[in-house]
Write an enzyme that holds these catalytic residues in place. Structure first.
Site, short mmCIF file in Angstrom:
data_model
loop_
_atom_site.label_atom_id
_atom_site.label_comp_id
_atom_site.label_asym_id
_atom_site.label_seq_id
_atom_site.Cartn_x
_atom_site.Cartn_y
_atom_site.Cartn_z
N ASP A 244 0.88 -1.16 0.00
CA ASP A 244 0.00 0.00 0.00
C ASP A 244 0.92 1.22 0.00
OD1 ASP A 244 -2.07 1.78 0.00
OD2 ASP A 244 -3.18 0.86 1.65
C1 BGC Z 1 -4.90 3.35 -0.19
C2 BGC Z 1 -4.98 2.29 -1.27
C3 BGC Z 1 -4.81 2.95 -2.61
C4 BGC Z 1 -3.47 3.68 -2.63
C5 BGC Z 1 -3.17 4.37 -3.93
C6 BGC Z 1 -3.66 4.20 -0.31
O1 BGC Z 1 -3.72 5.29 0.54
O2 BGC Z 1 -4.95 2.74 1.07
O3 BGC Z 1 -6.20 1.60 -1.21
O4 BGC Z 1 -4.88 1.98 -3.62
O5 BGC Z 1 -3.49 4.67 -1.62
O6 BGC Z 1 -3.95 5.49 -4.11
#
Ligand code: BGC
Length: 743
Positions: A244
């Site tokens: 993540d």
């Molecule tokens: C989120 C993810 C997301 C990623 C990219 C993160 O803050 O938890 O679900 O895919 O950002 O935007």
């Protein structure tokens, strides 16, 4: 299961991957395993290895950002179809629709030139206040599993990888980067892992996103236990693990476990943990080149499967976005997702012919939701609000009066930068100063606290403004032929990075609803929202319809249901508790805390808890009404192949219109040897029936459906003995019972 041809192809792929790995320099390998821009990995042009283009998210392909800043690129061609959220999709209980929705997401992602779509989100809903619940499917692992498998298959048929997230147990937004979750082995394996396991083993997902949180002391993105032992060794996953964004904190740990691609929210790409810091460790001999190679291989394998490299490059699918077929399916999914919670005196469906004046009340009638929520936000090609849908349905000759009803403060924080930028210190050059963990987390805490404080401060203004708005609403309701209230939540509440402060309807909606019900007891109460709310007036209400964020066709689906052109068939994929205090997490205090939470309730979350404690929720898991009714009869159970149990029964539509019923099969062990929940969902089917028609339903329970996880043996086992098989219209409304004996 791979077909023979696929197997051959995979073998070829491994040879090609070997060749490439031999040719790659350390610098090139390092470039491939971390972000080279906010959503893209590094390419190796010399060897024809392209960058991996990723994009959010679950409700459609997110708009383009600048490479190194969370500022929209301002493109004209990045509007997309707005799909129903996973919470909406799950309420349809329709696996075919899950497949078709996944297929649309994959086609649109490919159409937009993406390789990996950062979806679906499938974390189990443990507490109704989790800010991201709207992105997730259910409180139940079996339902999640049944829907996520076809969804992923649908996505990946487009030569796009699904990236199932967030692995694992990403259960709250509070302290999301650092929170440590103490979870016992059995709970992890029985509740929080099964859908991920099915994504890997049944759907063949190409990539998995490591979650932000820690489990039992270790960040998921650095966890040998989660990524190596469980994901790779136990489940046989051989695709790519993507962190993540900002989920990797330590170089050596992430290097030495199966974390293949580090992504983050910061633009200092060379300083990512799997960039220069890793290179240094490799050069010093503290991390082996083999560890780096393993990551490169996993990424190349995914790329090969996506036809980004290899002999089939030219036959890679091109995808398509914003095509009419997508809208048709999205409308259908929206129609099947809405849940009729109450309908006394047949208030619904309305008869369009009898309505000359319709009063529509409530801000959510006219609110568009597609552009909010966090990383799930999108730039929708269009979005039809409930109010627009009603007007489109009725045409201009019916007078539709609209009153906002309650005041919703406008979010002024949006200064052109994306919310994700808020977690980057704007004053620092390229966000370098915020890279140390404590500071990063502190930024997050400040953001969350500011948000909650803002919601609190706004209450006074809301109260002042509401006096006039309430009066207008009551006036509009007075002489209308029908009154439709559209309230609920929005992405100020259903939002990434923050949990909800309570389970109440915001903006004093409860007060307005009470007044409306006093004035007109036939007020049709409808809601759009991403997670349960308390409904203290529900006994007085005659009609309640709930819609999750249901995509670009929400308003059309909404109108068709209210006027009876579509018979509602959605059922709750999560419990709506009567009040927040009834939740197990409210009782044990183990949700929404900073630092550490202990899942003291173990298996007893969602309906498993309400069952055991005999607490009556407002609306139970699996519940949802129709304009018709169904009768169940003639359950027979038959042992098959020595291990399986085949169930057969009939469902009859005994009402006056066609409809669809979701029949649910729960297993209740009799005299269980281990502690087992009173009942657990194991199978379901959605049956469409014309008025007066009946159908025979056959379902098979496999031996694994009777199993539980024995932590000591570290495996799933089934005890011999009797099990009650319950066939229900919801988890409370059991219509048929039988007994299966396991030898
Ligand atoms: C989120 C993810 C997301 C990623 C990219 C993160 O803050 O938890 O679900 O895919 O950002 O935007």
């Amino acid at each position: 299961m791979l077909k023979k041809d696929d197997k051959k192809n995979e073998k070829k792929g491994e040879k090609e991957i070997d060749k490439l790995v031999k040719k790659l320099t350390l610098d090139e390998k390092i470039a491939m395993i971390h972000g080279a821009s906010l959503f893209r990995s590094g390419a190796v042009e010399r060897l024809g290895i392209p960058a991996i283009e990723t994009s959010d998210g679950p409700m459609g392909v997110r708009a383009e950002f600048m490479d190194d800043r969370w500022i929209p690129a301002g493109n004209q061609d990045d509007m997309v179809s707005y799909l129903p959220s996973n919470s909406a999709l799950a309420s349809s209980w329709n696996t075919e629709l899950a497949y078709r929705t996944g297929h649309i997401l994959g086609a649109e992602a490919r159409g937009r030139g993406k390789d990996v779509i950062l979806a679906p989100g499938i974390n189990i809903k443990r507490d109704p206040l989790c800010g991201r619940n709207f992105e997730y499917m259910s409180e139940d692992p079996a339902l999640t599993k049944a829907l996520v498998v076809p969804f992923i298959q649908g996505v990946q048929e487009n030569d796009v990888a699904a990236c199932v997230k967030h692995f694992a147990a990403n259960l709250q937004e509070t302290d999301r980067l650092m929170v440590d979750e103490e979870i016992d082995e059995r709970t992890l394996y029985e509740l929080y892992l099964p859908a991920f396991k099915a994504a890997v083993q049944e759907a063949g997902v190409y990539s998995v996103m490591g979650a932000y949180n820690k489990i039992n002391g270790t960040h998921c993105c650095e966890s040998k236990k989660m990524l190596d032992e469980i994901l790779r060794q136990e489940w046989g996953f051989d695709g790519a693990v993507i962190s993540d964004w900002g989920g990797v904190h330590r170089t050596k740990e992430a290097a030495e476990c199966s974390m293949d691609l580090e992504m983050s929210i910061f633009p200092d790409f060379d300083d990512y943990k799997l960039a220069n810091p890793l290179k240094e460790l490799v050069e010093k001999g503290e991390v082996s080149v083999d560890a780096v190679d393993a990551k490169v291989r996993n990424l190349l394998r995914m790329m090969y499967r996506l036809k980004m490299i290899g002999p089939k490059k030219d036959s890679r699918k091109a995808g398509a976005y914003n095509v009419p077929e997508h809208r048709e399916t999205i409308l259908h999914a929206a129609e099947e997702s809405m849940i009729l919670l109450k309908n006394e005196n047949h208030v619904l469906p309305l008869n369009a012919k009898k309505i000359k004046k319709l009063a529509v009340i409530g801000a959510n009638a006219a609110t568009l939701h597609s552009n909010g929520g966090g990383s799930a936000e999108i730039k929708a090609l269009y979005e039809i609000s409930p109010l627009a849908g009603l007007k489109m349905y009725l045409g201009g000759n019916v007078r539709v009066t609209y009153a906002q009803g309650y005041y919703v403060p406008q979010n002024k924080a949006d200064d052109g930068e994306n919310w994700q930028a808020v977690s980057v210190d704007k004053d620092s050059d390229a966000g370098k100063a915020v890279r140390d963990e404590v500071h990063e987390n502190e930024m997050h805490r400040r953001g969350e606290e500011a948000r909650l404080a803002k919601l609190e401060q706004e209450k006074e203004v809301i109260h002042e403004k509401n006096e006039k708005l309430f009066a207008e609403a009551l006036e509009a309701a007075k002489d209308a032929d029908a009154v439709i209230f559209v309230g609920g939540l929005n992405h100020e509440y259903d939002v990434e990075g923050c949990d909800r402060p309570d389970m109440k309807l915001p903006y004093e909606q409860d007060l307005l609803i009470e007044q409306l019900l006093k004035a007109r007891k036939d007020t049709i109460l409808t809601f759009v929202g991403g997670s349960p709310v308390e409904m203290p007036w529900r006994e007085q209400a005659q009609t309640i319809l709930w819609s999750y964020y249901a995509g670009m066709e929400t308003g059309n689906a909404f109108a068709k249901i209210l006027f009876g052109e579509v018979n509602p068939s959605g059922k709750l994929a999560e419990t709506f508790p009567a009040k927040y205090d009834d939740c197990v997490t409210a009782k044990n205090g183990q949700f929404g805390k900073w630092g550490k939470i202990t899942l003291e309730e173990g298996l007893y979350c969602g309906y498993r808890y309400y069952d055991r404690q005999r607490i009556k929720p407002a609306f139970c898991f699996g519940y949802g009404l129709s304009y018709t009714s169904f009768e169940y009869s003639g359950l027979t159970l038959k042992a098959e192949k020595g291990k399986d149990v085949k169930l057969t029964f009939s469902v009859k539509n005994v009402g006056k219109c066609a409809g669809a019923e979701t029949v649910q099969i729960y297993i209740a062990p009799i005299a269980a040897q281990a502690d087992r929940p009173d009942k657990e969902l194991k199978a379901f089917a959605k049956v469409e029936l014309g008025a007066g028609r009946s159908k025979k339903v056959s379902l098979t329970l496999k031996q694994e459906d009777f199993m539980y996880f024995d932590a000591q043996l570290h495996k799933f086992i089934a005890d011999a003995g009797d099990y009650e098989i319950l066939v229900g219209a919801s988890c409370e409304d059991i219509r048929l019972r039988g007994i299966a004996t396991l030898n």
